[in-house]
Design a protein around this motif. Structure first.
Motif, mmCIF file in Angstrom:
data_model
loop_
_atom_site.group_PDB
_atom_site.id
_atom_site.type_symbol
_atom_site.label_atom_id
_atom_site.label_comp_id
_atom_site.label_asym_id
_atom_site.label_seq_id
_atom_site.Cartn_x
_atom_site.Cartn_y
_atom_site.Cartn_z
ATOM 1 N N ARG A 63 26.828 -44.403 -34.655
ATOM 2 C CA ARG A 63 25.937 -44.889 -33.586
ATOM 3 C C ARG A 63 26.317 -44.328 -32.219
ATOM 4 N NH1 ARG A 63 25.235 -50.923 -35.985
ATOM 5 N NH2 ARG A 63 23.914 -50.260 -37.690
ATOM 6 N N TYR A 64 26.577 -43.043 -32.219
ATOM 7 C CA TYR A 64 26.909 -42.337 -30.983
ATOM 8 C C TYR A 64 25.709 -42.392 -30.036
ATOM 9 C CZ TYR A 64 28.431 -38.437 -27.997
ATOM 10 O OH TYR A 64 28.816 -37.645 -26.929
ATOM 11 N N PRO A 65 25.878 -42.957 -28.844
ATOM 12 C CA PRO A 65 24.728 -43.164 -27.953
ATOM 13 C C PRO A 65 24.081 -41.866 -27.450
ATOM 14 C CG PRO A 65 26.769 -43.803 -26.865
ATOM 15 C CD PRO A 65 27.113 -43.493 -28.291
ATOM 16 N N LYS A 66 24.797 -40.765 -27.506
ATOM 17 C CA LYS A 66 24.239 -39.496 -27.026
ATOM 18 C C LYS A 66 23.811 -38.581 -28.178
ATOM 19 C CE LYS A 66 26.817 -39.481 -22.709
ATOM 20 N NZ LYS A 66 27.713 -38.713 -21.837
ATOM 21 N N HIS A 112 30.389 -25.807 -26.006
ATOM 22 C CA HIS A 112 29.891 -26.937 -26.788
ATOM 23 C C HIS A 112 31.038 -27.761 -27.376
ATOM 24 C CE1 HIS A 112 26.874 -29.163 -29.030
ATOM 25 N NE2 HIS A 112 27.669 -29.082 -30.084
ATOM 26 N N ILE A 113 32.011 -27.090 -27.944
ATOM 27 C CA ILE A 113 33.147 -27.808 -28.540
ATOM 28 C C ILE A 113 33.966 -28.514 -27.464
ATOM 29 C CG2 ILE A 113 35.355 -27.540 -29.752
ATOM 30 C CD1 ILE A 113 33.989 -25.252 -31.366
ATOM 31 N N MET A 114 34.307 -27.777 -26.404
ATOM 32 C CA MET A 114 35.193 -28.343 -25.382
ATOM 33 C C MET A 114 34.555 -29.474 -24.585
ATOM 34 S SD MET A 114 38.085 -26.955 -25.774
ATOM 35 C CE MET A 114 38.928 -27.519 -24.322
ATOM 36 N N VAL A 115 33.244 -29.470 -24.454
ATOM 37 C CA VAL A 115 32.590 -30.500 -23.656
ATOM 38 C C VAL A 115 31.912 -31.532 -24.557
ATOM 39 C CG1 VAL A 115 30.812 -30.969 -21.922
ATOM 40 C CG2 VAL A 115 32.263 -28.934 -21.704
ATOM 41 N N GLU A 119 33.595 -34.910 -26.399
ATOM 42 C CA GLU A 119 33.100 -36.210 -25.966
ATOM 43 C C GLU A 119 32.728 -37.061 -27.180
ATOM 44 O OE1 GLU A 119 29.733 -38.124 -22.990
ATOM 45 O OE2 GLU A 119 29.755 -35.964 -23.314
ATOM 46 N N PHE A 120 32.048 -36.432 -28.145
ATOM 47 C CA PHE A 120 31.710 -37.166 -29.361
ATOM 48 C C PHE A 120 32.966 -37.574 -30.119
ATOM 49 C CE2 PHE A 120 31.205 -36.744 -34.030
ATOM 50 C CZ PHE A 120 30.670 -38.002 -34.234
ATOM 51 N N LEU A 125 36.450 -41.282 -32.802
ATOM 52 C CA LEU A 125 37.811 -41.685 -33.157
ATOM 53 C C LEU A 125 38.154 -43.059 -32.600
ATOM 54 C CD1 LEU A 125 39.593 -38.242 -32.735
ATOM 55 C CD2 LEU A 125 38.985 -39.395 -34.893
ATOM 56 N N SER A 126 37.532 -43.450 -31.507
ATOM 57 C CA SER A 126 37.806 -44.780 -30.945
ATOM 58 C C SER A 126 37.176 -45.876 -31.788
ATOM 59 C CB SER A 126 37.273 -44.877 -29.514
ATOM 60 O OG SER A 126 35.857 -44.966 -29.501
ATOM 61 N N ARG A 127 36.162 -45.532 -32.585
ATOM 62 C CA ARG A 127 35.469 -46.513 -33.407
ATOM 63 C C ARG A 127 35.992 -46.545 -34.842
ATOM 64 N NH1 ARG A 127 30.593 -48.414 -31.398
ATOM 65 N NH2 ARG A 127 29.777 -48.609 -33.502
#
Length: 130
Positions: A63-66, A112-115, A119-120, A125-127
């Motif tokens: 459920r990634y908001p972005k 894309h990977i670094m930004v 971010e994703f 990983l936090s979830r």
């Protein structure tokens, strides 16, 4: 382009796919592999779609908001790559197109990977339960 630890997201499947993308782009950069350009472009054309699909699946599942904005970046890149792929097949100067493919793909991947992917991965990983 050399893969570094800084590019790792901490999601093994995605990290392995990113590494494979870098390996394939390196083939395009290696003049000794010039006979593999066409097969490498074919591979990349299919592989980025699979990779993006896997990444988008993880984003939806977590459920990634972005996720929709991220998916649009993928769709836009596929259009760019398809344009480069068509240029390669229609151009009499293949080397110029290959250099353009290398530059475009490497720059896009790094950014894309670094930004966006980082971010994703932070969110994912936090979830994820420890």
């Amino acid at each position: 382009m050399i893969w570094t630890k800084a590019l790792e997201m901490g999601i093994p499947k995605i990290d392995e796919q990113h590494k494979e993308l870098f390996r394939q782009v390196d083939i395009l950069l290696d003049r000794s592999q010039i006979n593999r350009v066409e097969s490498t472009l074919e591979f990349l054309k299919k592989y980025v779609v699979k990779h993006f699909s896997d990444e988008e699946y993880l984003q939806k599942a977590s459920r990634y908001p972005k996720s929709e904005a991220h998916k649009k970046l993928h769709v836009d890149f596929i259009k760019i790559f398809q344009g480069l792929y068509e240029q390669y097949h229609n151009s009499p100067n293949k080397l110029t197109v290959v250099l353009n493919v290398n530059s475009t793909v490497l720059n896009w991947l790094k950014d894309h990977i670094m930004v966006h992917d980082k971010e994703f991965s932070t969110f994912y990983l936090s979830r994820k339960p420890a």
